[in-house]
Design a protein around this motif. Structure first.
Motif, PDB file in Angstrom:
ATOM      1  N   ILE A  24       0.836  -1.203   0.000  1.00  0.00           N
ATOM      2  CA  ILE A  24       0.000   0.000   0.000  1.00  0.00           C
ATOM      3  C   ILE A  24       0.869   1.250   0.000  1.00  0.00           C
ATOM      4  O   ILE A  24       0.655   2.197  -0.765  1.00  0.00           O
ATOM      5  CB  ILE A  24      -0.946   0.003   1.221  1.00  0.00           C
ATOM      6  CG1 ILE A  24      -1.965  -1.134   1.104  1.00  0.00           C
ATOM      7  CG2 ILE A  24      -1.672   1.346   1.342  1.00  0.00           C
ATOM      8  CD1 ILE A  24      -2.748  -1.359   2.374  1.00  0.00           C
ATOM      9  N   ASN A  25       1.892   1.237   0.846  1.00  0.00           N
ATOM     10  CA  ASN A  25       2.785   2.391   0.924  1.00  0.00           C
ATOM     11  C   ASN A  25       3.564   2.592  -0.369  1.00  0.00           C
ATOM     12  O   ASN A  25       3.758   3.721  -0.830  1.00  0.00           O
ATOM     13  CB  ASN A  25       3.739   2.205   2.103  1.00  0.00           C
ATOM     14  CG  ASN A  25       4.613   3.418   2.350  1.00  0.00           C
ATOM     15  OD1 ASN A  25       5.818   3.299   2.481  1.00  0.00           O
ATOM     16  ND2 ASN A  25       4.009   4.587   2.407  1.00  0.00           N
ATOM     17  N   GLY A  28       1.631   4.292  -3.129  1.00  0.00           N
ATOM     18  CA  GLY A  28       1.550   5.744  -2.966  1.00  0.00           C
ATOM     19  C   GLY A  28       2.865   6.467  -3.112  1.00  0.00           C
ATOM     20  O   GLY A  28       2.897   7.694  -3.211  1.00  0.00           O
ATOM     21  N   THR A 175      -1.641   7.251   1.867  1.00  0.00           N
ATOM     22  CA  THR A 175      -1.280   5.832   1.910  1.00  0.00           C
ATOM     23  C   THR A 175      -0.417   5.516   3.127  1.00  0.00           C
ATOM     24  O   THR A 175      -0.520   4.423   3.700  1.00  0.00           O
ATOM     25  CB  THR A 175      -0.553   5.383   0.629  1.00  0.00           C
ATOM     26  OG1 THR A 175       0.685   6.075   0.503  1.00  0.00           O
ATOM     27  CG2 THR A 175      -1.413   5.613  -0.594  1.00  0.00           C
TER      28      THR A 175
END
Length: 385
Positions: A24-25, A28, A175
């Motif tokens: 997820i990180n 972003g 994010t």
């Protein structure tokens, strides 16, 4: 789907959660590729100023990683991961909200100081919950998740980059906060009493780690030179820049598919010798490539090599550490990437100017072959140290 996930069936739930959070990180994190563009376009910085600020960001990530390792061993893994992600979000919101160049510069330096805090506790947590023999698979899962997310990040960057570029930092900050929430809700809380580093043992006095750090820095520099040098090589060969996206996608798919072929029970140093040989083969093919098809072949070779190397180096670094100092050890070992990020752009541009793409990649291939040749010696030195 079950066939794709087969190499990671025995990996613990905690590692899956960390892999999801890092993905997820990473999705972003496409904003970081636009930091220099934002400073130049949105704030009117000169190219010299932009280069200096980006270099300051890179230098700031070095103490950031050391801080992350110290905090993780002192105050707990989960707390440190959440702190690092939240600090990144604050710095990214700062950049997005800046109205002057100086404010944006301060935000960029603060982002560098926060950027690597969560890395050592993440890597240490994987080692904490995984048996040594299973760590290559666990670290491979993290790497595979980030590889897929990196491709998606490139697609998102292309989709939103026509807006005000500062919105990219807003998206990245969101994010980061989403990751922090996932970590808080899904990972178990830190134990009330966090283990302290073993008495009399300091990371910088462990010669085994310093030897591994030296070897890892050479590999990390080769890795970063690929990321920086391949787009420039495609440009030199007159190939479309869209080829970079194709190469990144092929690299991600190769990394994931190759997990099924990697003999996880293979000795770490023998695996690293194999990985460096494959990396060297890919670099040699790259040196003589003139079409995108040949570059894709080179990508498959070096990506298979990186699959061995990224997981095994982390496995070795985690295995050297006493239980109470694991995050600190991984933080120091991770400095290899800070050095590589600083050195690689200088090496790539210098060699491209003086030797051209052939010279750049053949010299890198020679370095990979030499590093493969010293792996047996490194194993013996680590055993004696």
């Amino acid at each position: 789907m079950s066939a794709v996930l087969a190499p990671w069936r025995g990996v613990s739930r905690t590692v899956w959660i960390l892999a999801a959070a890092r993905a997820i990180n990473r999705i972003g994190a496409f904003s970081m590729g636009f930091l220099g563009v934002v400073l130049t376009v949105e704030f009117g910085a000169s190219l010299a100023t932009t280069g200096l600020v980006v270099a300051l960001f890179g230098l700031a990530t070095i103490p950031s990683r050391l801080l992350g390792g110290r905090l993780a061993d002192r105050f707990g893994r989960r707390r440190t991961i959440v702190l690092g992600l939240t600090a990144c979000a604050v710095a990214q919101f700062w950049i997005a909200a800046s109205t002057t160049l100086w404010s944006a510069i301060v935000g960029a330096v603060l982002l560098g100081l926060a950027f690597e805090i969560y890395e050592p506790p993440t890597q240490a947590t994987v080692a904490d919950v995984t048996e040594p023999a299973d760590r290559p698979a666990a670290y491979g899962l993290i790497g595979a998740a980030m590889a897929v997310a990196g491709v998606l990040a490139g697609l998102l960057a292309a989709a939103v980059s026509h807006w005000d570029l500062r919105w990219l930092f807003v998206a990245d900050a969101i994010t980061c906060l989403a990751c922090a929430v996932l970590i808080i809700r899904a990972l178990p809380a830190d134990s009330p009493r966090v283990e302290q580093p073993a008495r009399g043992m300091t990371v910088w006095r462990d010669r085994r780690l310093l030897l591994l750090l030296a070897s890892g820095t050479v590999f990390a520099t080769l890795y970063m030179e690929l990321l920086i040098g391949v787009p420039l090589t495609l440009l030199d060969q007159g190939l479309p820049q869209s080829g970079t996206g194709i190469i990144l996608a092929v690299s991600a798919v190769t990394f994931i598919a190759g997990q099924r072929l990697q003999p996880l029970r293979l000795d770490d140093f023998r695996a690293m010798s194999i990985g460096l040989t494959l990396l060297a083969a890919g670099l040699i093919v790259c040196a003589f490539a003139h079409t995108l098809v040949v570059f894709v072949l080179a990508t498959i070779l070096w990506s298979l090599g990186e699959m061995f190397l990224l997981t095994r180096y982390l496995t070795q670094a985690a295995g050297l550490a006493p239980d109470g100092s694991r995050a600190g050890y991984l933080a120091v070992f991770g400095l290899s990437w800070g050095v590589a990020t600083t050195v690689a752009p200088l090496v790539v541009t210098r060699l491209l100017e003086t030797t051209g793409p052939e010279g750049l990649w053949l010299i890198n291939a020679a370095a990979a072959i030499m590093l493969a040749a010293v792996q047996p010696l490194l194993r013996r030195r680590l055993a004696r140290a």
